[in-house]
Design a protein around this motif. Structure first.
Motif, PDB file in Angstrom:
ATOM      1  N   ASP A 131      -2.634   5.947  -1.463  1.00 18.62           N
ATOM      2  CA  ASP A 131      -3.955   5.424  -1.448  1.00 18.62           C
ATOM      3  C   ASP A 131      -4.568   5.688   0.178  1.00 18.62           C
ATOM      4  OD1 ASP A 131      -3.135   3.741  -3.674  1.00 18.62           O
ATOM      5  OD2 ASP A 131      -2.058   2.340  -2.378  1.00 18.62           O
ATOM      6  N   ARG A 147     -10.488  -8.843  -5.813  1.00 16.68           N
ATOM      7  CA  ARG A 147      -9.443  -8.697  -6.549  1.00 16.68           C
ATOM      8  C   ARG A 147      -9.162  -9.785  -7.269  1.00 16.68           C
ATOM      9  NH1 ARG A 147      -5.092  -4.449  -3.683  1.00 16.68           N
ATOM     10  NH2 ARG A 147      -6.627  -3.072  -2.723  1.00 16.68           N
ATOM     11  N   ASP A 165       4.363   7.643  -3.810  1.00 13.30           N
ATOM     12  CA  ASP A 165       4.684   6.208  -4.003  1.00 13.30           C
ATOM     13  C   ASP A 165       5.200   5.616  -2.855  1.00 13.30           C
ATOM     14  OD1 ASP A 165       6.846   7.355  -4.532  1.00 13.30           O
ATOM     15  OD2 ASP A 165       7.366   6.218  -6.217  1.00 13.30           O
ATOM     16  N   ARG A 181      -1.379  -9.002  -1.333  1.00 11.62           N
ATOM     17  CA  ARG A 181      -0.648  -8.252  -0.227  1.00 11.62           C
ATOM     18  C   ARG A 181      -0.688  -6.816  -0.329  1.00 11.62           C
ATOM     19  NH1 ARG A 181       5.479  -9.322  -1.597  1.00 11.62           N
ATOM     20  NH2 ARG A 181       4.997 -11.237  -0.597  1.00 11.62           N
ATOM     21  N   THR A 182      -1.223  -6.220  -1.228  1.00 12.96           N
ATOM     22  CA  THR A 182      -1.538  -4.630  -1.448  1.00 12.96           C
ATOM     23  C   THR A 182      -2.863  -4.192  -0.888  1.00 12.96           C
ATOM     24  OG1 THR A 182      -2.236  -5.030  -3.636  1.00 12.96           O
ATOM     25  CG2 THR A 182       0.158  -4.611  -3.218  1.00 12.96           C
ATOM     26  N   VAL A 183      -3.505  -5.050  -0.479  1.00 15.94           N
ATOM     27  CA  VAL A 183      -4.946  -4.970   0.392  1.00 15.94           C
ATOM     28  C   VAL A 183      -4.436  -4.369   1.708  1.00 15.94           C
ATOM     29  CG1 VAL A 183      -6.971  -5.874   1.299  1.00 15.94           C
ATOM     30  CG2 VAL A 183      -6.290  -6.620  -0.755  1.00 15.94           C
ATOM     31  N   PRO A 184      -5.024  -3.022   1.955  1.00 13.29           N
ATOM     32  CA  PRO A 184      -4.704  -2.607   3.195  1.00 13.29           C
ATOM     33  C   PRO A 184      -5.208  -3.129   4.500  1.00 13.29           C
ATOM     34  CG  PRO A 184      -5.574  -0.900   1.715  1.00 13.29           C
ATOM     35  CD  PRO A 184      -5.884  -1.908   0.927  1.00 13.29           C
ATOM     36  N   ASP A 240       5.681   3.498   0.636  1.00 17.27           N
ATOM     37  CA  ASP A 240       5.424   2.480   1.079  1.00 17.27           C
ATOM     38  C   ASP A 240       4.824   2.679   2.530  1.00 17.27           C
ATOM     39  OD1 ASP A 240       4.763   0.012   2.656  1.00 17.27           O
ATOM     40  OD2 ASP A 240       6.020  -0.984   1.659  1.00 17.27           O
ATOM     41  N   VAL A 295       0.983 -10.380  -4.953  1.00 16.24           N
ATOM     42  CA  VAL A 295       0.923  -9.075  -4.849  1.00 16.24           C
ATOM     43  C   VAL A 295      -0.486  -8.357  -4.662  1.00 16.24           C
ATOM     44  CG1 VAL A 295       1.345  -6.834  -6.396  1.00 16.24           C
ATOM     45  CG2 VAL A 295       3.101  -8.534  -6.257  1.00 16.24           C
ATOM     46  N   LEU A 296      -1.322  -8.853  -5.434  1.00 14.23           N
ATOM     47  CA  LEU A 296      -2.920  -8.777  -5.263  1.00 14.23           C
ATOM     48  C   LEU A 296      -3.490  -8.673  -3.823  1.00 14.23           C
ATOM     49  CD1 LEU A 296      -4.544  -9.900  -8.618  1.00 14.23           C
ATOM     50  CD2 LEU A 296      -4.000  -7.406  -8.211  1.00 14.23           C
ATOM     51  N   MET A 299       0.710  -1.011  -0.004  1.00 17.69           N
ATOM     52  CA  MET A 299       0.040   0.100   0.157  1.00 17.69           C
ATOM     53  C   MET A 299       0.906   1.230  -0.039  1.00 17.69           C
ATOM     54  SD  MET A 299      -3.118   1.141   2.610  1.00 17.69           S
ATOM     55  CE  MET A 299      -2.338   0.236   3.932  1.00 17.69           C
ATOM     56  N   ARG A 300       0.707   2.236  -0.749  1.00 19.04           N
ATOM     57  CA  ARG A 300       1.097   3.511  -1.027  1.00 19.04           C
ATOM     58  C   ARG A 300       0.600   4.866  -0.002  1.00 19.04           C
ATOM     59  NH1 ARG A 300       5.920   1.520  -2.950  1.00 19.04           N
ATOM     60  NH2 ARG A 300       5.505  -0.225  -4.392  1.00 19.04           N
TER      61      ARG A 300
END
Length: 198
Positions: free
Chosen positions: A5, A148, A95, A187-190, A97, A184-185, A1-2
């Motif tokens: 976001d 996702r 961007d 892992r990037t879920v907050p 992390d 990755v899909l 997550m960036r």
């Protein structure tokens, strides 16, 4: 997550020449803990926090003290933001992390960080923003990961479950690349702390 976001945007700001009272009104009206301070050209030059604004503003109650406190002249109190702000603010990029943003906030003891791109303040991230994104129930995380995965796979190719923030993704993969994308899909879920495949 960036950072982009979870950041708040547009950002409420003050200028160096704004009055302390104006900054106090904006902080209380917008329920924020700090404001970026801009110069006349719109460049970020500092941050002003609730703590900065409280200094020299709360008079002591002489009846609450045994010995008499010296009288303070209201004219000696800072009047403009530039007099109370913290210069050289700690900033981040859109961007960045969020884990790095949180670590920097804790290390530098700041409660919010302006997000800067191309020399302009484009957002702000607070500790509360990070907590809101991270503290989510397993059922919410499961549903978001599953959505996702289904969108990417074109249907129910994989099954996601989350337990104590750890996502488990089951199913078969065409190759290592597809498995990496699914990882990755998820892992990037907050709020997801880790992802396990299989």
């Amino acid at each position: 997550m960036r950072a982009k976001d979870i950041m708040s945007s547009p950002v409420h700001t003050v200028t160096q020449t704004d009055s302390v009272e104006a900054a106090v009104q904006l902080i209380t009206a917008r329920s924020v803990t700090a404001l970026p301070v801009l110069d006349a050209a719109g460049r970020l030059v500092g941050m002003v926090s609730e703590g900065d604004l409280l200094r020299h503003r709360v008079p002591a109650d002489p009846t609450a003290h045994i010995r008499r406190l010296p009288d303070t002249d209201p004219a000696d109190r800072p009047a403009m933001v530039v007099e109370v702000m913290s210069p050289s603010p700690v900033t981040t990029r859109p961007d960045a992390d969020v884990a790095d943003v949180a670590e920097t906030m804790l290390a530098c003891d700041v409660r919010s960080m302006p997000v800067v791109a191309g020399g302009a303040v484009v957002g702000i991230v607070s500790r509360r923003d990070i907590l809101r994104a991270m503290v989510r129930g397993d059922d919410v995380l499961t549903a978001e990961i599953q959505q996702r995965l289904d969108a990417y796979g074109g249907g129910k190719r994989w099954t996601a479950t989350v337990e104590n923030g750890v996502a488990h993704v089951g199913g078969t993969f065409q190759d290592d690349t597809e498995q990496g994308i699914v990882l990755v899909l998820a892992r990037t879920v907050p709020g997801v702390a880790a992802v396990k495949i299989g």
